[in-house]
Structure formats: C-alpha cells, structure tokens
Design a protein around this motif. Structure first.
Motif, PDB file in Angstrom:
ATOM      1  N   ASN A   1      22.525   8.177  -6.148  1.00 43.70           N
ATOM      2  CA  ASN A   1      23.462   7.177  -6.649  1.00 43.70           C
ATOM      3  C   ASN A   1      24.879   7.620  -6.316  1.00 43.70           C
ATOM      4  O   ASN A   1      25.466   8.448  -7.004  1.00 43.70           O
ATOM      5  N   ASN A   2      25.417   7.090  -5.238  1.00 39.64           N
ATOM      6  CA  ASN A   2      26.776   7.423  -4.819  1.00 39.64           C
ATOM      7  C   ASN A   2      27.793   6.374  -5.275  1.00 39.64           C
ATOM      8  O   ASN A   2      28.935   6.359  -4.808  1.00 39.64           O
ATOM      9  N   SER A   3      27.360   5.507  -6.180  1.00 38.96           N
ATOM     10  CA  SER A   3      28.248   4.464  -6.681  1.00 38.96           C
ATOM     11  C   SER A   3      29.008   4.980  -7.907  1.00 38.96           C
ATOM     12  O   SER A   3      28.812   6.111  -8.364  1.00 38.96           O
ATOM     13  N   SER A   4      29.852   4.122  -8.459  1.00 43.56           N
ATOM     14  CA  SER A   4      30.634   4.492  -9.649  1.00 43.56           C
ATOM     15  C   SER A   4      29.972   4.042 -10.941  1.00 43.56           C
ATOM     16  O   SER A   4      30.514   4.244 -12.029  1.00 43.56           O
ATOM     17  N   LYS A   5      28.769   3.424 -10.842  1.00 44.60           N
ATOM     18  CA  LYS A   5      28.068   2.935 -12.020  1.00 44.60           C
ATOM     19  C   LYS A   5      26.677   3.568 -12.108  1.00 44.60           C
ATOM     20  O   LYS A   5      26.078   3.941 -11.110  1.00 44.60           O
ATOM     21  N   SER A   6      26.141   3.658 -13.321  1.00 40.10           N
ATOM     22  CA  SER A   6      24.780   4.154 -13.498  1.00 40.10           C
ATOM     23  C   SER A   6      23.782   3.068 -13.113  1.00 40.10           C
ATOM     24  O   SER A   6      24.086   1.867 -13.177  1.00 40.10           O
ATOM     25  N   ILE A   7      22.616   3.487 -12.684  1.00 39.61           N
ATOM     26  CA  ILE A   7      21.520   2.567 -12.384  1.00 39.61           C
ATOM     27  C   ILE A   7      20.274   3.059 -13.102  1.00 39.61           C
ATOM     28  O   ILE A   7      20.179   4.232 -13.485  1.00 39.61           O
ATOM     29  N   LYS A   8      19.323   2.171 -13.285  1.00 39.04           N
ATOM     30  CA  LYS A   8      18.062   2.558 -13.911  1.00 39.04           C
ATOM     31  C   LYS A   8      16.939   2.453 -12.886  1.00 39.04           C
ATOM     32  O   LYS A   8      16.746   1.395 -12.273  1.00 39.04           O
ATOM     33  N   ILE A   9      16.209   3.550 -12.708  1.00 37.04           N
ATOM     34  CA  ILE A   9      15.018   3.538 -11.851  1.00 37.04           C
ATOM     35  C   ILE A   9      13.832   3.222 -12.751  1.00 37.04           C
ATOM     36  O   ILE A   9      13.306   4.098 -13.442  1.00 37.04           O
ATOM     37  N   ASN A  10      13.437   1.969 -12.754  1.00 38.70           N
ATOM     38  CA  ASN A  10      12.329   1.553 -13.610  1.00 38.70           C
ATOM     39  C   ASN A  10      10.993   2.087 -13.114  1.00 38.70           C
ATOM     40  O   ASN A  10      10.139   2.502 -13.895  1.00 38.70           O
ATOM     41  N   GLY A  11      10.809   2.068 -11.779  1.00 37.06           N
ATOM     42  CA  GLY A  11       9.546   2.521 -11.212  1.00 37.06           C
ATOM     43  C   GLY A  11       9.669   2.730  -9.716  1.00 37.06           C
ATOM     44  O   GLY A  11      10.703   2.440  -9.112  1.00 37.06           O
ATOM     45  N   PHE A  12       8.598   3.244  -9.110  1.00 40.28           N
ATOM     46  CA  PHE A  12       8.600   3.459  -7.660  1.00 40.28           C
ATOM     47  C   PHE A  12       7.166   3.618  -7.176  1.00 40.28           C
ATOM     48  O   PHE A  12       6.245   3.904  -7.959  1.00 40.28           O
ATOM     49  N   LYS A  13       6.986   3.425  -5.897  1.00 41.24           N
ATOM     50  CA  LYS A  13       5.757   3.794  -5.191  1.00 41.24           C
ATOM     51  C   LYS A  13       6.197   4.662  -4.028  1.00 41.24           C
ATOM     52  O   LYS A  13       6.971   4.204  -3.186  1.00 41.24           O
ATOM     53  N   ASN A  14       5.709   5.902  -3.972  1.00 41.40           N
ATOM     54  CA  ASN A  14       6.145   6.746  -2.853  1.00 41.40           C
ATOM     55  C   ASN A  14       5.167   6.726  -1.680  1.00 41.40           C
ATOM     56  O   ASN A  14       5.412   7.366  -0.663  1.00 41.40           O
ATOM     57  N   GLU A  15       4.085   5.983  -1.816  1.00 42.40           N
ATOM     58  CA  GLU A  15       3.160   5.780  -0.697  1.00 42.40           C
ATOM     59  C   GLU A  15       2.433   4.464  -0.879  1.00 42.40           C
ATOM     60  O   GLU A  15       2.007   4.117  -1.997  1.00 42.40           O
ATOM     61  N   ILE A  16       2.310   3.716   0.215  1.00 48.66           N
ATOM     62  CA  ILE A  16       1.546   2.470   0.254  1.00 48.66           C
ATOM     63  C   ILE A  16       0.831   2.445   1.597  1.00 48.66           C
ATOM     64  O   ILE A  16       1.471   2.370   2.643  1.00 48.66           O
ATOM     65  N   LEU A  17      -0.498   2.524   1.584  1.00 48.47           N
ATOM     66  CA  LEU A  17      -1.271   2.560   2.825  1.00 48.47           C
ATOM     67  C   LEU A  17      -2.397   1.538   2.779  1.00 48.47           C
ATOM     68  O   LEU A  17      -3.158   1.492   1.802  1.00 48.47           O
ATOM     69  N   ALA A  18      -2.482   0.744   3.825  1.00 49.96           N
ATOM     70  CA  ALA A  18      -3.553  -0.256   3.941  1.00 49.96           C
ATOM     71  C   ALA A  18      -4.695   0.362   4.739  1.00 49.96           C
ATOM     72  O   ALA A  18      -4.671   0.383   5.974  1.00 49.96           O
ATOM     73  N   PHE A  19      -5.689   0.876   4.031  1.00 49.37           N
ATOM     74  CA  PHE A  19      -6.814   1.532   4.680  1.00 49.37           C
ATOM     75  C   PHE A  19      -7.886   0.529   5.093  1.00 49.37           C
ATOM     76  O   PHE A  19      -8.114  -0.471   4.396  1.00 49.37           O
ATOM     77  N   PRO A  20      -8.577   0.784   6.208  1.00 51.19           N
ATOM     78  CA  PRO A  20      -9.766  -0.031   6.517  1.00 51.19           C
ATOM     79  C   PRO A  20     -10.827   0.200   5.440  1.00 51.19           C
ATOM     80  O   PRO A  20     -11.010   1.334   4.972  1.00 51.19           O
ATOM     81  N   GLU A  21     -11.518  -0.848   5.060  1.00 52.24           N
ATOM     82  CA  GLU A  21     -12.563  -0.699   4.055  1.00 52.24           C
ATOM     83  C   GLU A  21     -13.774  -0.004   4.679  1.00 52.24           C
ATOM     84  O   GLU A  21     -14.159  -0.305   5.808  1.00 52.24           O
ATOM     85  N   PRO A  22     -14.389   0.970   3.988  1.00 51.73           N
ATOM     86  CA  PRO A  22     -15.534   1.690   4.569  1.00 51.73           C
ATOM     87  C   PRO A  22     -16.865   0.970   4.393  1.00 51.73           C
ATOM     88  O   PRO A  22     -17.909   1.482   4.786  1.00 51.73           O
ATOM     89  N   GLU A  23     -16.875  -0.234   3.793  1.00 53.87           N
ATOM     90  CA  GLU A  23     -18.096  -1.023   3.622  1.00 53.87           C
ATOM     91  C   GLU A  23     -17.691  -2.501   3.562  1.00 53.87           C
ATOM     92  O   GLU A  23     -16.498  -2.825   3.464  1.00 53.87           O
ATOM     93  N   ASN A  24     -18.668  -3.393   3.626  1.00 56.25           N
ATOM     94  CA  ASN A  24     -18.335  -4.825   3.614  1.00 56.25           C
ATOM     95  C   ASN A  24     -19.105  -5.574   2.538  1.00 56.25           C
ATOM     96  O   ASN A  24     -19.952  -6.420   2.825  1.00 56.25           O
TER      97      ASN A  24
END
Length: 718
Positions: free
Chosen positions: A196-219
C-alpha cells in the motif's frame, strides 16, 4: 527491474538446448537429483521456469497468465484453460490479478489460441518481473547435531511479477505474485504480497494466491461417490489442527468451474478448478506504506499412481523445504521435575547414550512461571545437563484449557466461550496470549532450555470476540493467531530450539509431530502395544520421514491399564522393553519413553546401551526413508526397509515375526530406491561378510530369511 522480454537469441538457444539435454536424461530424481537445476529464462513472449522435471510458462503480454504447466517426466500438461494469476478482494471488491480472456473452449487449450487472447481491463495489469536466487525463509542453521540435512534451506530461483491497476483509488497499490522453482524436485511454490503506497488505509478482505484449471482425470456423467484428483500434491504452510497435510489443510480447494460448459458431467459439477485461498479473512487493514504477505502454496507434480513413489516424493519435499525435520535426537520423557530425579535422569541419559531430556506433561513444569526462583531452578538443571552433553527442555500446554471468559475463544453462533476445536481454549490474539508467548520466550532465554514440546499449538480456532487486543473480530481472528504462533516458531528456529508439536507446523519450523496413534492404546496389555505400535510406524511413515514423527512407550502408567500395560519395573519386562526399542530405533522413529528412569539394574542398562549403540552405528541409514514391505497383521512376518542411494549402506531391512513358530521362507526385497542396479551385498545382523545377490529387472532380490518366533532379524544392504 529486468527489462521486459529482454534476452539475446543466443542465450535463449543455450538455455533451450541445455534443458532439452536434462529432460532427455534417465536420472530418477528420487535417486539422483543433482542434474536438475532451476532456471528462469525468456522465450518469445513467455517467461519460463523449469528444472528438467517441471515447467511453468507465463505469457507476459497483453497481461501475465500461466499458459503451460507441465510434468517434464511424464509429458503431462496440467492445464486445460487459462485463469488469473491470483485474485484479491480490496475494500469489498474482488479484482483479478493478471489473466487473459477470450477463450471459447475451457476443456482443452491450443497454443495458437493464446496470441488472440486479451487482457481483462478490470484486472491488475502486469508491469515487469525480477529474477533472483531463493532466499531462506527461516533462519535455521544446519549443524551436525542429530540431523542429516544436506542444506540449511531449499535452493533454486524466484521470480516476482509486479502488477498495477489503472483505477485511480488503486493506482498506488502494487500486487506482486511470487514463484519459486526448486533445484532437484518437481516442485513450485507460489504466494502474493500487496504493497500500500497510497496515503489511505485499505482492507484486504480476501485473496486467492493460486487458481489452476486442471484437466479432469475422469468423466463422470453423474456425481460419483468420490471425485478423482489430478496427479499433483498441493499443500500450504497455513496448516494446523491435524497430524497430516490433508487433515491440517485449510487452503486447498477443488471447486467447480462455471466457464467449463463442455464437461461431460450433466450438472457441471466436476471439481476441476484448484483454488488456494482462506475460507475466512484475512480481513487485514493495510496502513499506508505497509505490506502484506499471503501464506505460501506448494505444488508437487507426481509422475505416477504408485503409492510408495508418490509418498516418497512428498517425503523428499519435506526434507527439501523443512530441513530441520531431519533433526532426530534420542530423548526420554521425564515425569518429574524434582531436582534429584532430573539429575539422575540426565546421568542415565549420559551413561546410555541418550541425547535429550524432555520434562513431560504431568512432570510439574510450568514455563509460564517466570519468577526468579523457578528460573533459577531450571537454569541450574539446564547447566548441569549441558555439562553432561545432554539437551534439556520441556512441555507447555496452550490449547484445550479454559483461562477466563475474557480470554477464551468466543463462539460465533452463541456469543459465549466454547465451540473451539478442543471445547474451551484461549484466544492467542489477546493480551493473555501475547503474554503467554513472551513468558515462554523469557523462560527459554533465561534457563537455556533446548527443547519446547508445545502441546495444543494454535489449532485453527476462530474467535468472534470484538474486544481482544490483537484481532478485530471473527474474520481476522484465525489469520492473526496463525501469524502470532508462526512468528514464535520462527523465533524458536533462530534460537536452535527443538520443537515437538502435535500438529502440522513442519513448514513453519516444527521438528516433529505425532506419528499417528490412539493415546488410550498405550493402556492396553504390553503384547498388543508392540504390534499396534509397529502398525503405527508402518502407517505413519508413508507421508512422514522417520524423524518427522514420534511414537510412545509407557514406562510408567499412561491412560490407565495398570501393571499389565507398563514396562516398569523395567528389569521384569526386558522382552517388551527390547521389542519397543528394536522396532522404534530400527524404524528411525523416536519414542517418548515416558517415566522416571531408563534403567533399574545393570542388565537393563546393558540392554539400553546395546540398542542405542546399534542405532548410532547405523543412524544415517536408519534415518533414511522407509520402503514399506509388509504391514503387521499378527499372523505372518512383517517388515520395512530403509533406502538411501547416497551412502555406503544403501539399505537396511527389518523383519519381524509375531507368531509362535519360526518363519523360514524366501522373500522378494525391492531395491530400486537404494540406487543399486545390478548386484547387492547383503549381510544379516551386521556380519562382516555378506552374500552377493543379482537383481532381477524389477530391481528385486530373492532373500532367504529365518525369523525366530516372537522375534526379529535385520539385514544391511550394500
């Protein structure tokens, strides 16, 4: 900052050729991983992370997105679609970080589609990246005391992708996506930081640090009873409340992908979207000029479905990421803090070759008592232990107790204390919790203690209180408590304090966790304890190295059972005492030998000394990974084998006979993971001259064994 996409064609050719050479080698990384060095380089519009075992390719324009995630051992590609590099929710609004849009199909991905994709104008946009060697995360110094670590921390390369947003109120907010690729393993880690390089505070409500679309191993057209998972092991260091990675998982989720409309499942329910995220929070206020770092996600690609091989891969991962877990001192659990008895136990440890005394639960130790009298008593005992070359430390209970209505975890549903994992429990993010950690630090510093056995470490409780000093409410309570306990564990590692904790804190500094047993089973008759204990060892070393788990031996009564359950008086039950030591030390698994003494007669002392000398003679191979041969069932022989291709003793085979008759038969011994390819020299019970055996093409030998009734035998393999 490295200029975007700036690299000469010549260097690019050199990198590509060198990695082609590595990929074509036949080296199995579980036997010899020395050729697999991590590299980062540009190739056209992409930055490539690779080490010959794993490749992750990130397209950098018009926005950054992972476009290839490949297992170089099998050739399997792990992606069917493109997703953002991360997501962040700031002041209640969720933003993608990176990513490319425009795909019309999400069941597979063609290379020629990628150039036509566009950036999401509402997402954080990629600006640049840096590339550097991996830094150590925990200041743990490797030494020769009780450990087999080859390095003090994992090595490899880290890249940091910088993202900015065009929105005026986010203009001075930077999001960084970090990747680490490691030398010698098909492993990548990932996390995010926010500035946060701004002059105001911010709130980090949530995050996802990885999102991967894997092939399904069965059908599955219909919903199956259990969904199959892709050939990858994923966990994070935000782990607690369990003895295994799966039971301690709070961040790794396989979700439905609403974009994947061509899947065969009728209701589009296939959980083929991996997301690494918090269930709640962190709800963190970020002040101006402050930064936030997420937990770290670790992704280990597996190259088959063989259980032993996949579990060996996980064990190698822990040795790499948490080398302190290779420390494996020989300790006893002393049930007294009477100075005379502590001195006597220290003397017995010195005489028998033990290396550590842990003042156990029920011993009377109170590390929260920081009075001068208490500090002086335990400093004198520590000084005496050190004069004998023995480490000393003890037990402290955090959770599963009630402190007060003002301190305890508040249940969200009732607004009252209770509802924690162990019923009532204190909230760590309180004045009391902060003081508790400071008292432990002070006690350890002042006494010189070498060990902390931390029972009931922070188990993941949420707390709905709005009056506790170090958290605001329910949404940030888990995150803030986790940060407090892991900062404390980092402090312990910097101080070289050995840490036992019945919880999955390995990646944050814990040395050892329970191997997995039912406590009341140690109140069963001695004969049952022995076979059940060997089952615990067999089962508990699939996903743990021998040094990562402790087991139990009730020298004195524990959870009842009376005289039929205990080893005391020791000289009356030497057969049971020996049986426990043989299977525990033979597995490289330390036990809490819980009582007031290690021996009571010279004959008992001789038994203990013989077992410890044997263990120390073969310590390196006995602390090596276990290959599972046959699980104990009480009806026939059972056994396991240690394997280590990097030392002279390549294998150590332990075989047990729980029956009343001698077992005489030929068994097949799998030697692949010893690194031996043609001929093995096998000697029984340390005989100087071994017999030569030719390996078959399954890397096995046929070994004739004779195991005495209700006894055991062992073999060294070179």
């Amino acid at each position: 900052m490295k200029p975007l996409l700036k690299i000469t064609a010549l260097i690019g050719v050199v990198f590509i050729l060198s990695f082609t050479a590595i990929i074509n080698k036949t080296n199995d990384w579980l036997i010899d991983n020395t050729v697999y060095e991590a590299q980062v380089f540009n190739k056209g519009k992409d930055v490539v992370l690779t080490n010959g075992l794993i490749t992750r390719k990130i397209r950098m324009t018009p926005n950054a997105a992972t476009v290839e995630f490949k297992n170089d051992v099998t050739g399997e590609t792990m992606l069917r679609s493109i997703k953002p590099e991360a997501e962040v929710t700031i002041d209640g609004i969720t933003y993608a970080v990176g990513g490319l849009t425009g795909l019309k199909e999400h069941g597979y991905l063609k290379n020629e589609w990628i150039d036509n994709l566009e950036a999401d104008e509402n997402a954080f946009q990629f600006k640049d990246y840096t590339d550097k060697p991996i830094d150590r995360k925990i200041k743990w110094s490797k030494n020769k005391e009780f450990n087999l670590a080859t390095k003090a921390y994992a090595t490899g390369r880290e890249i940091v992708l910088e993202f900015r947003h065009k929105s005026p109120h986010l203009k001075k907010i930077k999001v960084f996506v970090h990747y680490e690729i490691y030398n010698g393993a098909p492993l990548i880690s990932k996390w995010i930081t926010i500035e946060n390089n701004s002059s105001k505070s911010i709130k980090i409500n949530g995050f996802k640090n990885e999102i991967l679309a894997f092939p399904e191993p069965e059908n599955p057209v219909d919903k199956p009873e259990q969904w199959m998972r892709p050939n990858i092991h994923v966990e994070s260091d935000y782990a607690f409340g369990g003895f295994s990675a799966s039971s301690a998982n709070h961040t790794i989720f396989y979700e439905k992908d609403p974009e994947y409309t061509s899947q065969v499942n009728y209701n589009l329910e296939i959980p083929c979207l991996l997301e690494s995220k918090l269930q709640v929070g962190p709800d963190r206020i970020l002040q101006p000029n402050e930064s936030f770092e997420s937990f770290h996600t670790y992704e280990l690609l597996l190259d088959g479905t063989d259980r032993e091989r996949n579990s060996l891969s996980k064990r190698k991962m822990y040795r790499l990421l948490a080398p302190w877990t290779t420390e494996n001192p020989i300790f006893m659990h002393l049930t007294s803090t009477d100075s005379t008895e502590v001195v006597s136990a220290i003397d017995q440890c010195k005489e028998t070759g033990y290396e550590m005394v842990i003042l156990s639960f029920g011993s009377g130790l109170n590390m929260e008592d920081t009075t001068a009298v208490n500090i002086r008593k335990f400093k004198n005992l520590t000084d005496y232990a050190h004069s004998k070359g023995i480490k000393l430390g003890g037990y402290s209970l955090f959770s599963s107790r009630k402190i007060s209505n003002e301190v305890d975890v508040i249940d969200k549903n009732t607004g009252q204390p209770g509802g924690a994992k162990f019923g009532n429990a204190p909230c760590l993010a309180t004045e009391w919790g902060h003081s508790y950690l400071e008292k432990l630090k002070y006690f350890i510093d002042q006494t010189g203690f070498d060990v902390l056995e931390h029972d009931g470490p922070y188990p993941g409780d949420f707390c709905a209180s709005t009056t506790h000093k170090y958290h605001k409410g329910y949404e940030d309570s888990q995150w803030e408590q986790w940060k407090m306990i892991t900062d404390f564990y980092h402090w312990l590692k910097e101080k070289r304090i050995y840490l036992n904790a019945p919880d999955f804190y390995y990646l944050k500094g814990s040395n050892k966790c329970g191997i997995g047993y039912r406590e009341v089973n140690w109140s069963l008759p001695r004969e049952q304890q022995i076979i059940l204990g060997r089952q615990n060892i067999y089962d508990g070393t699939w996903d743990k190295t021998p040094s990562m788990g402790w087991i139990f031996v009730p020298l004195t009564e524990y959870h009842g059972g009376g005289k039929e359950a205990t080893i005391e008086p020791l000289n009356k039950h030497l057969d049971s005492y020996e049986a426990h030591m043989v299977q525990n030390y033979g597995a490289g698994v330390q036990a809490a030998y819980r009582g007031v003494r290690l021996y009571d007669t010279e004959k008992t002392k001789e038994l203990v000394v013989d077992q410890i000398n044997h263990y120390k003679k073969y310590r390196e191979i006995l602390n090596s990974d276990i290959i599972h041969i046959r699980r104990p069932n009480g009806r026939s022989w059972d056994g396991f084998m240690h394997a280590n291709p990097n030392i002279s003793e390549k294998g150590f085979l332990m075989l047990f006979n729980p029956t009343n008759t001698t077992i005489d038969e030929v068994i097949k011994v799998p030697l692949y993971y010893t690194g031996i390819t043609e001929e093995a020299i096998i000697s029984e019970k340390g005989k100087k001259k071994g017999k030569k055996y030719q390996l078959n093409r399954k890397y096995e030998v046929e070994l004739e064994v004779k195991i005495p009734a209700n006894s055991y035998t062992w073999f060294v393999i070179k």
